[in-house]
Design a protein around this motif. Structure first.
Motif, PDB file in Angstrom:
ATOM      1  N   TRP A  61     -44.417 -14.018  22.359  1.00 43.51           N
ATOM      2  CA  TRP A  61     -43.352 -14.514  21.502  1.00 43.51           C
ATOM      3  C   TRP A  61     -42.020 -14.163  22.145  1.00 43.51           C
ATOM      4  N   ARG A  76     -37.994 -16.131  16.097  1.00 46.84           N
ATOM      5  CA  ARG A  76     -38.918 -15.963  17.216  1.00 46.84           C
ATOM      6  C   ARG A  76     -39.769 -17.216  17.327  1.00 46.84           C
ATOM      7  N   LYS A  77     -40.252 -17.433  18.565  1.00 40.04           N
ATOM      8  CA  LYS A  77     -41.098 -18.594  18.832  1.00 40.04           C
ATOM      9  C   LYS A  77     -42.236 -18.172  19.743  1.00 40.04           C
ATOM     10  N   ARG A  78     -43.438 -18.602  19.423  1.00 39.80           N
ATOM     11  CA  ARG A  78     -44.582 -18.319  20.277  1.00 39.80           C
ATOM     12  C   ARG A  78     -44.506 -19.227  21.502  1.00 39.80           C
ATOM     13  N   THR A  81     -45.373  -9.673  24.791  1.00 40.38           N
ATOM     14  CA  THR A  81     -46.636 -10.262  25.247  1.00 40.38           C
ATOM     15  C   THR A  81     -47.791  -9.320  24.917  1.00 40.38           C
ATOM     16  N   ALA A  98     -51.112 -13.747  24.117  1.00 37.98           N
ATOM     17  CA  ALA A  98     -50.137 -14.415  23.249  1.00 37.98           C
ATOM     18  C   ALA A  98     -48.786 -13.789  23.533  1.00 37.98           C
TER      19      ALA A  98
END
Length: 144
Positions: free
Chosen positions: A109, A140-142, A98, A107
């Motif tokens: 991930w 990975r994904k936001r 983060t 943001a």
């Protein structure tokens, strides 16, 4: 406007490790690195003077250092080794990264399909003992 934005620092990022959805208290993380694992590919076709490029994505990898204040990391690694050797149900590990930006926005991930590799360093009697965790992840994904 973007030329006046201030760079974030280490205190503006938070790293958390989860096992089967539960937070693991890794204590003090001093250093974190994440990188995309990919290969560049170039194709040169007969009868054509142009070269075309492509990238082959293979996942993510990196490492982090943690000050050793208890046996949490050792216990985690030992139990993961037991799971692997015993072919038991393998734990679902994720890492959440983060970042908080100077304008107050954030943001984050999540790295999925994480595998860990462990080492430690005790370089002298006056230096802090640190665990080094190398990791790799499928993707990975936001999340926000």
């Amino acid at each position: 406007m973007s030329g006046t934005a201030k760079t974030i620092q280490g205190r503006d990022t938070q790293i958390r490790v989860f096992r089967n959805g539960s937070l693991i208290d890794v204590v003090e993380i001093n250093n974190f690195e994440a990188k995309e694992d990919a290969d560049f590919k170039r194709s040169e076709y007969l009868g054509n003077t142009n070269t075309t490029g492509d990238i082959v994505f293979k996942g993510w990898s990196g490492s982090f250092d943690a000050e050793k204040k208890n046996a949490v990391v050792d216990d985690l690694i030992d139990s993961l080794i037991e799971e692997n050797l015993g072919r038991l149900n393998l734990s679902d590990l994720t890492i959440q990264d983060t970042e908080t930006y100077r304008d107050g926005t954030r943001a984050a991930w999540v790295y999925y399909g994480v595998q860990l590799k462990y080492s430690k360093n005790a370089s002298s009697r006056d230096e802090k003992v640190k665990s080094k965790i190398e990791w790799q992840a499928d993707y990975r994904k936001r999340i926000f």
